[in-house]
Write a protein that holds these residues in place. Structure first.
Motif, short mmCIF file in Angstrom:
data_model
loop_
_atom_site.label_atom_id
_atom_site.label_comp_id
_atom_site.label_asym_id
_atom_site.label_seq_id
_atom_site.Cartn_x
_atom_site.Cartn_y
_atom_site.Cartn_z
N GLY A 217 0.75 -1.29 0.12
CA GLY A 217 0.08 -0.11 -0.08
C GLY A 217 0.71 1.17 0.07
O GLY A 217 0.67 2.16 0.73
N ALA A 254 -5.22 -0.91 2.78
CA ALA A 254 -3.73 -1.34 2.26
C ALA A 254 -3.43 -2.79 2.81
O ALA A 254 -2.75 -3.35 2.20
N HIS A 257 -5.65 -4.96 0.45
CA HIS A 257 -4.81 -5.03 -0.96
C HIS A 257 -3.58 -6.23 -0.94
O HIS A 257 -3.24 -6.69 -1.64
N LEU A 276 2.10 -2.19 4.82
CA LEU A 276 1.62 -0.82 5.07
C LEU A 276 2.87 0.17 5.47
O LEU A 276 3.27 1.15 5.10
#
Length: 281
Positions: A217, A254, A257, A276
């Motif tokens: 992210g 994030a 993802h 992250l």
């Protein structure tokens, strides 16, 4: 906070010039209450996203359990939901700004930084998206509600209440340095994502380069750093609430993802890439 006073009596002022609205649009106490409301909403959002719920836009737009009539064009949704963060502070600056704030370097620098971000985020960034996915109406309305609230918080505080200088100068400079670093990471990472999909190719690709070598992210990390620095520079809950909302909302996205990349690109995914925070999480 003290406002500029005039040596002219109120009666004389009314007789010599047309009446104008006073500088205070919203009392600072109400600004604080709105900031706490944002913090509360952010906490609930973090709990929902951490439990597995996904905001239904972008790569997760297909998860909507309702009819297609409840989704809208992604680019249009983005522009409409983000524009209050640009329009409200701009209107307050042009129409209701406290003169003391207009002469306050910290206020004007932070307001320029904030507005600059949202000129890019509202007007430029969505036009650069090549193939935008639809956005669920509920997600759009939640985002719009946040932007209306946050645009009001930031706009009112920066145009109505002068930020004290002196002992806070070091905090201001440090915060701006952090914010600019975050902005650079965010913009660079966005450029990588926007140029990831080559002409004639469909589907998602694994982003590489820049901060993406360290976290999945990267764009979210940059924005969180950006608003953390902004909050530090401001030194008020108005700024801290924005930073906290960024951490809870896009920070959790994030992580989602990262898991999605691990599943979809199991063979390509760097083993030491974090979600992250570089090297940590």
């Amino acid at each position: 906070h003290n406002f500029c006073s005039s040596a002219v009596s109120p009666a004389a002022a009314m007789a010599s010039s047309p009446p104008t609205l006073g500088p205070v649009v919203l009392d600072e106490t109400l600004v604080v209450y709105l900031a706490w409301a944002v913090i509360s909403f952010a906490t609930v959002s973090l709990a929902m996203l951490s439990s597995g719920w996904k905001a239904m836009y972008g790569r997760y737009s297909h998860l909507s359990p309702v009819a297609p009539s409840f989704v809208m064009n992604g680019k249009l949704a983005w522009v409409l939901q983000e524009c209050p963060c640009l329009l409200i502070p701009s209107f307050l600056l042009l129409r209701y700004a406290n003169p003391a704030c207009l002469h306050s370097v910290p206020n004007m620098v932070l307001l320029a930084f904030y507005l600059g971000h949202y000129v890019n985020r509202t007007l430029i960034f969505p036009m650069r998206i090549k193939q935008g996915k639809p956005t669920h109406v509920m997600v759009f309305l939640l985002a719009l509600a946040f932007c209306l609230t946050n645009g009001t918080i930031q706009g009112v505080y920066l145009t109505q209440y002068p930020i004290r200088t002196g002992e806070a100068d070091l905090r201001l400079v440090l915060g701006l340095v952090v914010a600019l670093a975050g902005l650079a990471i965010n913009v660079h990472s966005d450029n990588i994502l926007l140029n990831l999909r080559k002409p004639g190719k469909d589907g998602y690709q694994l982003p590489r380069g820049g901060m993406f070598e360290y976290v999945s992210g990267a764009n979210f990390f940059g924005e969180i750093v950006e608003w953390t620095g902004y909050g530090l520079a401001m030194g008020h809950i108005a700024g801290y609430s924005f930073a906290y909302m960024s951490l809870c909302n896009i920070g959790a996205r994030a992580v989602q993802h990262h898991k999605w990349y691990q599943e979809k690109f199991a063979d390509e995914m760097p083993k030491d890439r974090k979600a992250l925070i570089p090297f940590i999480y």
